[in-house]
Design a protein around this motif. Structure first.
Motif, PDB file in Angstrom:
ATOM      1  N   GLN A  11      67.986  -7.967  17.068  1.00  0.00           N
ATOM      2  CA  GLN A  11      66.948  -7.030  16.663  1.00  0.00           C
ATOM      3  C   GLN A  11      67.468  -5.614  16.836  1.00  0.00           C
ATOM      4  OE1 GLN A  11      64.128  -9.131  19.740  1.00  0.00           O
ATOM      5  NE2 GLN A  11      62.855  -9.288  18.096  1.00  0.00           N
ATOM      6  N   THR A  12      66.386  -4.792  16.011  1.00  0.00           N
ATOM      7  CA  THR A  12      66.660  -3.343  16.221  1.00  0.00           C
ATOM      8  C   THR A  12      65.328  -2.593  16.460  1.00  0.00           C
ATOM      9  OG1 THR A  12      66.580  -3.089  13.666  1.00  0.00           O
ATOM     10  CG2 THR A  12      68.850  -3.219  14.428  1.00  0.00           C
ATOM     11  N   GLY A  13      65.422  -1.815  17.108  1.00  0.00           N
ATOM     12  CA  GLY A  13      64.306  -0.920  17.223  1.00  0.00           C
ATOM     13  C   GLY A  13      64.429   0.774  17.159  1.00  0.00           C
ATOM     14  N   PHE A  14      63.597   1.427  16.861  1.00  0.00           N
ATOM     15  CA  PHE A  14      63.458   2.911  16.719  1.00  0.00           C
ATOM     16  C   PHE A  14      62.428   3.846  17.196  1.00  0.00           C
ATOM     17  CE2 PHE A  14      60.867   1.871  13.041  1.00  0.00           C
ATOM     18  CZ  PHE A  14      60.006   3.001  12.947  1.00  0.00           C
ATOM     19  N   SER A  15      62.835   5.041  17.242  1.00  0.00           N
ATOM     20  CA  SER A  15      61.690   5.805  17.815  1.00  0.00           C
ATOM     21  C   SER A  15      61.727   7.096  16.995  1.00  0.00           C
ATOM     22  CB  SER A  15      61.602   5.739  19.253  1.00  0.00           C
ATOM     23  OG  SER A  15      62.863   6.446  19.741  1.00  0.00           O
ATOM     24  N   ILE A  16      60.738   7.666  16.966  1.00  0.00           N
ATOM     25  CA  ILE A  16      60.683   9.299  16.345  1.00  0.00           C
ATOM     26  C   ILE A  16      59.823   9.838  16.976  1.00  0.00           C
ATOM     27  CG2 ILE A  16      60.421  10.689  14.304  1.00  0.00           C
ATOM     28  CD1 ILE A  16      61.460   8.054  12.558  1.00  0.00           C
ATOM     29  N   SER A  17      59.947  11.201  17.468  1.00  0.00           N
ATOM     30  CA  SER A  17      58.797  11.957  17.957  1.00  0.00           C
ATOM     31  C   SER A  17      58.767  13.183  17.714  1.00  0.00           C
ATOM     32  CB  SER A  17      58.906  11.782  19.714  1.00  0.00           C
ATOM     33  OG  SER A  17      58.062  12.443  20.316  1.00  0.00           O
ATOM     34  N   ALA A  18      57.736  13.887  17.565  1.00  0.00           N
ATOM     35  CA  ALA A  18      57.737  15.355  17.488  1.00  0.00           C
ATOM     36  C   ALA A  18      56.804  16.100  18.366  1.00  0.00           C
ATOM     37  CB  ALA A  18      57.199  15.643  15.946  1.00  0.00           C
ATOM     38  N   ARG A  19      56.920  16.871  18.917  1.00  0.00           N
ATOM     39  CA  ARG A  19      56.007  17.695  19.777  1.00  0.00           C
ATOM     40  C   ARG A  19      56.094  19.270  19.658  1.00  0.00           C
ATOM     41  NH1 ARG A  19      54.825  14.502  24.803  1.00  0.00           N
ATOM     42  NH2 ARG A  19      55.741  12.699  24.634  1.00  0.00           N
ATOM     43  N   ALA A  20      54.759  19.896  19.728  1.00  0.00           N
ATOM     44  CA  ALA A  20      54.313  21.217  19.607  1.00  0.00           C
ATOM     45  C   ALA A  20      53.395  21.776  20.756  1.00  0.00           C
ATOM     46  CB  ALA A  20      53.896  21.535  18.142  1.00  0.00           C
TER      47      ALA A  20
ATOM     48  N   LEU B 273      56.257   7.653  16.731  1.00  0.00           N
ATOM     49  CA  LEU B 273      56.295   6.424  16.041  1.00  0.00           C
ATOM     50  C   LEU B 273      57.296   5.700  16.688  1.00  0.00           C
ATOM     51  CD1 LEU B 273      56.426   7.836  12.278  1.00  0.00           C
ATOM     52  CD2 LEU B 273      54.569   6.824  13.543  1.00  0.00           C
ATOM     53  N   GLU B 274      57.167   4.113  17.005  1.00  0.00           N
ATOM     54  CA  GLU B 274      58.048   3.564  17.562  1.00  0.00           C
ATOM     55  C   GLU B 274      57.958   1.896  16.900  1.00  0.00           C
ATOM     56  OE1 GLU B 274      59.450   2.291  22.202  1.00  0.00           O
ATOM     57  OE2 GLU B 274      57.370   3.470  21.785  1.00  0.00           O
ATOM     58  N   GLN B 275      59.102   1.322  16.848  1.00  0.00           N
ATOM     59  CA  GLN B 275      59.338  -0.068  16.560  1.00  0.00           C
ATOM     60  C   GLN B 275      59.820  -0.751  17.978  1.00  0.00           C
ATOM     61  OE1 GLN B 275      58.473  -2.016  13.976  1.00  0.00           O
ATOM     62  NE2 GLN B 275      59.093  -3.745  15.067  1.00  0.00           N
ATOM     63  N   ASN B 276      58.660  -1.514  18.633  1.00  0.00           N
ATOM     64  CA  ASN B 276      59.068  -2.023  20.069  1.00  0.00           C
ATOM     65  C   ASN B 276      59.004  -3.250  20.137  1.00  0.00           C
ATOM     66  OD1 ASN B 276      59.390  -1.893  22.812  1.00  0.00           O
ATOM     67  ND2 ASN B 276      57.212  -1.431  23.249  1.00  0.00           N
TER      68      ASN B 276
END
Length: 131
Positions: free
Chosen positions: A83-92, A104-107
């Motif tokens: 299985q593969t998972g990913f995460s993307i995050s942006a903060r300001a 965004l996260e595939q958990n």
């Protein structure tokens, strides 16, 4: 390197043994990266299943106001199922208000007991303020 163990309450039998190694590397600026690998030995109904995982996460800071990160994780169960998972995050940072973030996260977690397993996609928007 970290290790955690889980035992059954009744006969004190081994259920789970988890080993993880984690390494962070910070560059002068604005990059940071994190590598990890783990082994999770699970004993269910007398049979031991091995979970192996590895991943990488990188972070980029733009001045002091913006922060972006992305990561990738790969998990295999006895080298048969992957299985593969990913995460993307942006903060300001927002002046006087705090910080906003979009993630965004595939958990996923794959347990021996199917009722405790899940595979989900998470999208989250947050406003963080300090009092």
């Amino acid at each position: 390197l970290s290790n955690s163990r889980e035992y059954n309450n009744e006969p004190e039998t081994f259920i789970r043994n988890y080993f993880k190694i984690n390494q962070s590397i910070r560059f002068k600026r604005p990059f940071e990266t994190n590598f990890f690998a783990s082994v999770n030995l699970v004993n269910g109904d007398g049979s031991i299943i091995n979970y192996y995982s590895a991943g990488i996460k990188g972070m980029y800071r733009l001045k002091t106001k913006y922060n972006f990160s992305a990561g990738f994780r790969l998990v295999t169960k006895d080298w048969d199922e992957t299985q593969t998972g990913f995460s993307i995050s942006a903060r300001a940072k927002i002046k006087y208000l705090g910080e906003i973030s979009f993630d965004l996260e595939q958990n996923f977690i794959d347990y021996i007991v199917p009722e405790r397993s899940f595979n989900e996609f998470i999208a989250r928007f947050s406003l963080i303020t300090k009092w």
